[in-house]
Write a protein that holds these residues in place. Structure first.
Motif, PDB file in Angstrom:
ATOM      1  N   UNK A   1       0.831  -1.205   0.000  1.00 46.01           N
ATOM      2  CA  UNK A   1       0.000   0.000   0.000  1.00 46.01           C
ATOM      3  C   UNK A   1       0.866   1.256   0.000  1.00 46.01           C
ATOM      4  N   UNK A   2       1.892   1.260   0.819  1.00 42.31           N
ATOM      5  CA  UNK A   2       2.787   2.410   0.898  1.00 42.31           C
ATOM      6  C   UNK A   2       3.494   2.645  -0.432  1.00 42.31           C
ATOM      7  N   UNK A   3       3.817   1.556  -1.138  1.00 38.51           N
ATOM      8  CA  UNK A   3       4.511   1.674  -2.429  1.00 38.51           C
ATOM      9  C   UNK A   3       3.581   2.169  -3.536  1.00 38.51           C
ATOM     10  N   UNK A   4       2.256   2.089  -3.312  1.00 32.64           N
ATOM     11  CA  UNK A   4       1.338   2.626  -4.306  1.00 32.64           C
ATOM     12  C   UNK A   4       0.359   1.648  -4.918  1.00 32.64           C
ATOM     13  N   UNK A   5       0.339   0.403  -4.446  1.00 32.28           N
ATOM     14  CA  UNK A   5      -0.622  -0.567  -4.973  1.00 32.28           C
ATOM     15  C   UNK A   5      -2.040  -0.191  -4.539  1.00 32.28           C
ATOM     16  N   UNK A   6      -3.014  -0.562  -5.356  1.00 32.70           N
ATOM     17  CA  UNK A   6      -4.407  -0.221  -5.078  1.00 32.70           C
ATOM     18  C   UNK A   6      -5.237  -1.402  -4.578  1.00 32.70           C
ATOM     19  N   UNK A   7      -4.863  -2.620  -4.966  1.00 33.04           N
ATOM     20  CA  UNK A   7      -5.643  -3.791  -4.564  1.00 33.04           C
ATOM     21  C   UNK A   7      -4.779  -5.037  -4.661  1.00 33.04           C
ATOM     22  N   UNK A   8      -5.173  -6.065  -3.904  1.00 32.41           N
ATOM     23  CA  UNK A   8      -4.546  -7.380  -3.983  1.00 32.41           C
ATOM     24  C   UNK A   8      -5.627  -8.380  -4.377  1.00 32.41           C
ATOM     25  N   UNK A   9      -5.403  -9.068  -5.505  1.00 31.66           N
ATOM     26  CA  UNK A   9      -6.345 -10.067  -6.001  1.00 31.66           C
ATOM     27  C   UNK A   9      -5.869 -11.451  -5.574  1.00 31.66           C
ATOM     28  N   UNK A  10      -6.747 -12.210  -4.930  1.00 35.99           N
ATOM     29  CA  UNK A  10      -6.354 -13.505  -4.378  1.00 35.99           C
ATOM     30  C   UNK A  10      -7.441 -14.552  -4.587  1.00 35.99           C
ATOM     31  N   UNK A  11      -7.163 -15.772  -4.110  1.00 34.29           N
ATOM     32  CA  UNK A  11      -8.110 -16.877  -4.149  1.00 34.29           C
ATOM     33  C   UNK A  11      -8.055 -17.637  -2.836  1.00 34.29           C
ATOM     34  N   UNK A  12      -7.863 -18.957  -2.917  1.00 34.36           N
ATOM     35  CA  UNK A  12      -7.594 -19.858  -1.806  1.00 34.36           C
ATOM     36  C   UNK A  12      -8.797 -20.182  -0.925  1.00 34.36           C
ATOM     37  N   UNK A  13      -9.606 -19.211  -0.555  1.00 41.77           N
ATOM     38  CA  UNK A  13     -10.675 -19.465   0.426  1.00 41.77           C
ATOM     39  C   UNK A  13     -11.993 -19.878  -0.225  1.00 41.77           C
ATOM     40  N   UNK A  14     -12.071 -19.821  -1.551  1.00 39.43           N
ATOM     41  CA  UNK A  14     -13.203 -20.351  -2.322  1.00 39.43           C
ATOM     42  C   UNK A  14     -14.498 -19.550  -2.177  1.00 39.43           C
ATOM     43  N   UNK A  15     -14.455 -18.384  -1.592  1.00 33.36           N
ATOM     44  CA  UNK A  15     -15.608 -17.490  -1.528  1.00 33.36           C
ATOM     45  C   UNK A  15     -15.166 -16.086  -1.917  1.00 33.36           C
ATOM     46  N   UNK A  16     -16.014 -15.346  -2.643  1.00 35.77           N
ATOM     47  CA  UNK A  16     -15.627 -14.004  -3.089  1.00 35.77           C
ATOM     48  C   UNK A  16     -15.756 -12.948  -2.000  1.00 35.77           C
ATOM     49  N   UNK A  17     -14.918 -11.920  -2.083  1.00 33.32           N
ATOM     50  CA  UNK A  17     -15.001 -10.794  -1.147  1.00 33.32           C
ATOM     51  C   UNK A  17     -14.285  -9.592  -1.752  1.00 33.32           C
ATOM     52  N   UNK A  18     -14.597  -8.428  -1.232  1.00 37.38           N
ATOM     53  CA  UNK A  18     -13.903  -7.175  -1.561  1.00 37.38           C
ATOM     54  C   UNK A  18     -13.924  -6.346  -0.291  1.00 37.38           C
ATOM     55  N   UNK A  19     -12.782  -6.278   0.383  1.00 37.33           N
ATOM     56  CA  UNK A  19     -12.677  -5.626   1.691  1.00 37.33           C
ATOM     57  C   UNK A  19     -11.655  -4.496   1.602  1.00 37.33           C
ATOM     58  N   UNK A  20     -12.021  -3.326   2.090  1.00 34.25           N
ATOM     59  CA  UNK A  20     -11.108  -2.176   2.076  1.00 34.25           C
ATOM     60  C   UNK A  20     -10.347  -2.090   3.394  1.00 34.25           C
ATOM     61  N   UNK A  21      -9.052  -1.812   3.309  1.00 33.36           N
ATOM     62  CA  UNK A  21      -8.215  -1.591   4.483  1.00 33.36           C
ATOM     63  C   UNK A  21      -7.554  -0.223   4.360  1.00 33.36           C
ATOM     64  N   UNK A  22      -7.568   0.529   5.433  1.00 35.87           N
ATOM     65  CA  UNK A  22      -6.882   1.815   5.466  1.00 35.87           C
ATOM     66  C   UNK A  22      -5.456   1.596   5.959  1.00 35.87           C
ATOM     67  N   UNK A  23      -4.495   1.998   5.158  1.00 35.07           N
ATOM     68  CA  UNK A  23      -3.084   1.819   5.499  1.00 35.07           C
ATOM     69  C   UNK A  23      -2.368   3.146   5.306  1.00 35.07           C
TER      70      UNK A  23
END
Length: 248
Positions: free
Chosen positions: A178-200
């Motif tokens: 986040x500090x370097x400038x990324x906007x999102x992390x796309x992942x899998x593994x847990x087999x259910x969809x989500x979109x969660x915002x974190x303030x960093x």
């Protein structure tokens, strides 16, 4: 509008045939700008599973980039797991961590799998210092005005799903990206969809997880994510087989 199809955890060997055929039809009908696959293409990293996975991805006819999941490392053959863990991935070699030519978007890989860990469950996530530094260098090298999506297999922190990732060094990686400038992390593994915002540190970092196209469903039916990008903003829509779509 730019559209990415984010898919994960197909698990060839335990794939849901109807679900992967449904996804293939949607790709052909809608022609997304690219497909991001965040790991666990196979169930047990067997050669015939990788062959089937490669054939399926190539049939999509769209730019594809692939991350490696924990199920994509040899499970029963410890020699292969430690010394040639990616040998069976050769059929997909040209797709692994492939840069995508999508205007205004940079997809940066982050490795979260490990051949060995000092804990019993090696399926959980792990971010090494080397892997993080490699990803940070790519984030910093991305065009200044691009949206930067980091593609990994394991969620860096928990997202309230039934399954967990328990990713070691994940929170530190999230903060650094986040500090370097990324906007999102796309992942899998847990087999259910989500979109969660974190303030960093005053920045909003989105953690976006895709569901599964396998028989190994959790709380939700088979699904993939559609990421709709309009300039500097984007939204995630989970698309479920036979049950429509839900904005996350």
């Amino acid at each position: 509008m730019t559209r990415l199809f984010h898919v994960s955890d197909v698990h060839f060997g335990r794939e849901d045939r109807e679900a992967i055929d449904w996804f293939g039809r949607k790709v052909k009908e809608e022609q997304p700008d690219a497909v991001v696959m965040t790991g666990d293409l196979t169930m047990r990293a067997r050669a015939h599973e990788f062959t089937a996975a490669a054939k399926w991805l190539e049939s999509l006819g769209r730019p594809v980039t692939v991350e490696v999941g924990n199920h994509d490392l040899p499970y029963f053959n410890l020699w292969a797991r430690f010394f040639t863990p990616y040998k069976r991935y050769r059929a997909l070699e040209h797709m692994i961590e492939r840069p995508l030519d999508v205007k205004g978007v940079s997809v940066v890989p982050l490795k979260t799998t490990a051949r060995f860990q000092w804990r019993l469950n090696w399926a959980k996530g792990y971010v090494s210092t080397r892997a993080l530094q490699e990803s940070l260098a790519l984030v910093e090298a991305a065009p200044r005005d691009d949206l930067i999506f980091v593609a990994a297999h394991h969620p860096l922190v928990e997202a309230g799903t039934l399954a967990t990732s328990m990713t070691r060094h994940g929170r530190q990686a999230l903060e650094a990206l986040a500090t370097a400038g990324a906007h999102a992390v796309l992942t899998g593994h847990v087999h259910d969809p989500f979109d969660v915002a974190h303030e960093v540190n005053g920045r909003t970092m989105r953690l976006i997880g895709a569901g599964t196209l396998s028989e190994r469903v959790r709380a939700k039916p088979p699904s993939f994510n559609e990421i709709r990008i309009d300039g500097a903003s984007f939204e995630t829509v989970a698309r479920f087989k036979g049950e429509g779509s839900v904005a996350l």
